[in-house]
Design a protein around this motif. Structure first.
Motif, mmCIF file in Angstrom:
data_model
loop_
_atom_site.group_PDB
_atom_site.id
_atom_site.type_symbol
_atom_site.label_atom_id
_atom_site.label_comp_id
_atom_site.label_asym_id
_atom_site.label_seq_id
_atom_site.Cartn_x
_atom_site.Cartn_y
_atom_site.Cartn_z
ATOM 1 N N VAL A 1 38.826 38.801 22.556
ATOM 2 C CA VAL A 1 40.226 38.799 22.945
ATOM 3 C C VAL A 1 40.294 38.763 24.461
ATOM 4 O O VAL A 1 39.512 39.451 25.123
ATOM 5 C CB VAL A 1 40.934 40.081 22.417
ATOM 6 C CG1 VAL A 1 42.332 40.190 22.971
ATOM 7 C CG2 VAL A 1 40.934 40.121 20.905
ATOM 8 N N SER A 2 41.203 37.981 25.008
ATOM 9 C CA SER A 2 41.354 37.908 26.459
ATOM 10 C C SER A 2 42.814 38.142 26.829
ATOM 11 O O SER A 2 43.727 37.644 26.167
ATOM 12 C CB SER A 2 40.906 36.544 26.966
ATOM 13 O OG SER A 2 41.017 36.464 28.360
ATOM 14 N N TYR A 3 42.993 38.928 27.890
ATOM 15 C CA TYR A 3 44.320 39.155 28.442
ATOM 16 C C TYR A 3 44.352 38.527 29.837
ATOM 17 O O TYR A 3 43.473 38.758 30.647
ATOM 18 C CB TYR A 3 44.651 40.651 28.527
ATOM 19 C CG TYR A 3 44.774 41.292 27.165
ATOM 20 C CD1 TYR A 3 45.991 41.291 26.484
ATOM 21 C CD2 TYR A 3 43.674 41.885 26.544
ATOM 22 C CE1 TYR A 3 46.119 41.879 25.226
ATOM 23 C CE2 TYR A 3 43.787 42.472 25.285
ATOM 24 C CZ TYR A 3 45.012 42.457 24.636
ATOM 25 O OH TYR A 3 45.122 43.033 23.397
ATOM 26 N N GLU A 4 45.396 37.740 30.099
ATOM 27 C CA GLU A 4 45.501 37.007 31.350
ATOM 28 C C GLU A 4 46.280 37.741 32.428
ATOM 29 O O GLU A 4 46.320 37.320 33.570
ATOM 30 C CB GLU A 4 46.128 35.635 31.107
ATOM 31 C CG GLU A 4 45.350 34.762 30.124
ATOM 32 C CD GLU A 4 43.912 34.493 30.549
ATOM 33 O OE1 GLU A 4 43.649 34.325 31.757
ATOM 34 O OE2 GLU A 4 43.032 34.452 29.665
ATOM 35 N N GLU B 1 38.448 41.089 27.169
ATOM 36 C CA GLU B 1 38.238 40.712 28.568
ATOM 37 C C GLU B 1 39.586 40.714 29.289
ATOM 38 O O GLU B 1 40.552 40.124 28.802
ATOM 39 C CB GLU B 1 37.614 39.327 28.676
ATOM 40 C CG GLU B 1 37.405 38.874 30.109
ATOM 41 C CD GLU B 1 36.787 37.493 30.224
ATOM 42 O OE1 GLU B 1 36.687 37.000 31.360
ATOM 43 O OE2 GLU B 1 36.406 36.905 29.187
ATOM 44 N N LEU B 2 39.625 41.394 30.417
ATOM 45 C CA LEU B 2 40.791 41.332 31.291
ATOM 46 C C LEU B 2 40.506 40.204 32.283
ATOM 47 O O LEU B 2 40.004 40.428 33.385
ATOM 48 C CB LEU B 2 41.016 42.672 31.997
ATOM 49 C CG LEU B 2 41.169 43.885 31.073
ATOM 50 C CD1 LEU B 2 41.416 45.148 31.879
ATOM 51 C CD2 LEU B 2 42.255 43.664 30.029
ATOM 52 N N ALA B 3 40.796 38.984 31.859
ATOM 53 C CA ALA B 3 40.409 37.783 32.606
ATOM 54 C C ALA B 3 40.957 37.768 34.019
ATOM 55 O O ALA B 3 40.311 37.240 34.937
ATOM 56 C CB ALA B 3 40.827 36.532 31.845
ATOM 57 N N PHE B 4 42.136 38.351 34.223
ATOM 58 C CA PHE B 4 42.757 38.345 35.543
ATOM 59 C C PHE B 4 41.968 39.153 36.576
ATOM 60 O O PHE B 4 42.160 38.980 37.773
ATOM 61 C CB PHE B 4 44.200 38.842 35.461
ATOM 62 C CG PHE B 4 44.344 40.246 34.924
ATOM 63 C CD1 PHE B 4 44.426 41.327 35.778
ATOM 64 C CD2 PHE B 4 44.401 40.463 33.550
ATOM 65 C CE1 PHE B 4 44.560 42.622 35.284
ATOM 66 C CE2 PHE B 4 44.536 41.746 33.041
ATOM 67 C CZ PHE B 4 44.610 42.825 33.915
ATOM 68 N N LEU B 5 41.046 40.010 36.135
ATOM 69 C CA LEU B 5 40.206 40.777 37.064
ATOM 70 C C LEU B 5 38.923 40.040 37.446
ATOM 71 O O LEU B 5 38.183 40.487 38.310
ATOM 72 C CB LEU B 5 39.878 42.158 36.485
ATOM 73 C CG LEU B 5 41.082 43.079 36.324
ATOM 74 C CD1 LEU B 5 40.667 44.383 35.664
ATOM 75 C CD2 LEU B 5 41.768 43.336 37.658
ATOM 76 N N LYS B 6 38.660 38.911 36.781
ATOM 77 C CA LYS B 6 37.580 37.989 37.124
ATOM 78 C C LYS B 6 36.182 38.613 37.081
ATOM 79 O O LYS B 6 35.282 38.222 37.818
ATOM 80 C CB LYS B 6 37.834 37.347 38.483
ATOM 81 C CG LYS B 6 39.152 36.588 38.543
ATOM 82 C CD LYS B 6 39.311 35.793 39.803
ATOM 83 C CE LYS B 6 40.649 35.124 39.901
ATOM 84 N NZ LYS B 6 41.041 34.277 38.823
ATOM 85 N N GLY B 7 35.978 39.578 36.189
ATOM 86 C CA GLY B 7 34.667 40.203 36.026
ATOM 87 C C GLY B 7 33.596 39.236 35.568
ATOM 88 O O GLY B 7 32.432 39.353 35.967
ATOM 89 N N ALA B 8 33.969 38.258 34.749
ATOM 90 C CA ALA B 8 32.991 37.292 34.244
ATOM 91 C C ALA B 8 32.342 36.504 35.377
ATOM 92 O O ALA B 8 31.184 36.084 35.264
ATOM 93 C CB ALA B 8 33.653 36.340 33.253
ATOM 94 N N GLU B 9 33.067 36.321 36.475
ATOM 95 C CA GLU B 9 32.523 35.574 37.612
ATOM 96 C C GLU B 9 31.354 36.294 38.273
ATOM 97 O O GLU B 9 30.547 35.668 38.958
ATOM 98 C CB GLU B 9 33.622 35.305 38.638
ATOM 99 C CG GLU B 9 34.687 34.362 38.132
ATOM 100 C CD GLU B 9 35.827 34.151 39.106
ATOM 101 O OE1 GLU B 9 35.744 34.621 40.269
ATOM 102 O OE2 GLU B 9 36.833 33.521 38.706
ATOM 103 N N LYS B 10 31.230 37.594 38.068
ATOM 104 C CA LYS B 10 30.134 38.371 38.650
ATOM 105 C C LYS B 10 28.867 38.330 37.795
ATOM 106 O O LYS B 10 27.814 38.749 38.243
ATOM 107 C CB LYS B 10 30.548 39.835 38.836
ATOM 108 C CG LYS B 10 31.647 40.026 39.846
ATOM 109 C CD LYS B 10 31.981 41.494 39.987
ATOM 110 C CE LYS B 10 33.121 41.683 40.956
ATOM 111 N NZ LYS B 10 33.601 43.073 40.958
#
Length: 171
Positions: free
Chosen positions: A167-170, A149-158
């Motif tokens: 694995v998550s990258y901030e 997950e590229l957390a900084f792109l905030k895809g999970a919020e959608k």
């Protein structure tokens, strides 16, 4: 095992300014890949899915071995024109244009509990489209599972389902 140690970062691919997270190095390392699939299985089990769905194409690499490990079926969501037989189509917009995904009309039984898998969550557009497509054929989408997950792109919020990432990258 730290799975991040087995994911290669490639700058300026596929174009300048993009940092590409390459899972081929993870897939090539049998012990790390087996560990990653085990961790994915542990994350997915609590959702009690009936079937796992993979999004073309790297999502197949996540969903297929995971389905095998969990003793579940595997269903493909593909790009336009890649599936035989009767298909259900979903068109959607992305930041850079539009795209189309498809599923075979008889692939999911109405009411089936589904976890959708992909290799990477960035802005979330393709996963939103996949969830909408699955719901249109009667699936109950219970979670979305990713390797990265590229957390900084905030895809999970959608996404309106639980999101799990190995694995998550901030940044």
């Amino acid at each position: 095992m730290n799975i991040k140690d087995h994911i290669r970062s490639i700058p300026d691919f596929p174009k300048p300014g993009i940092l590409f997270y390459d899972i081929s190095t993870l897939l090539a390392h049998a012990e790390a890949w087996k560990d990653a699939v085990g961790q994915l299985a542990d994350a997915v089990k609590p959702y009690k899915p009936d079937v796992l769905v993979g999004i073309e194409s790297r999502g197949f690499l996540v969903a297929a071995p995971l389905a095998l490990t969990l003793g579940l079926g595997f269903v493909m969501i593909r790009k336009r024109g890649k599936l035989p037989g009767d298909i259900i189509t979903h068109n959607y917009d992305l930041e850079y244009g539009s795209d189309t995904i498809e599923i075979q009309a008889d692939a999911i039984k109405p009411g089936a509990r589904v976890v959708v898998c992909d290799d990477l969550l960035a802005t979330g557009g393709t996963m939103v489209a996949a969830i909408n497509l699955l719901r249109s054929v009667g699936a109950e989408v219970v979670a979305a599972q990713f390797l990265i997950e590229l957390a900084f792109l905030k895809g999970a919020e959608k996404l309106d389902v639980p999101v799990n990432s190995l694995v998550s990258y901030e940044s």
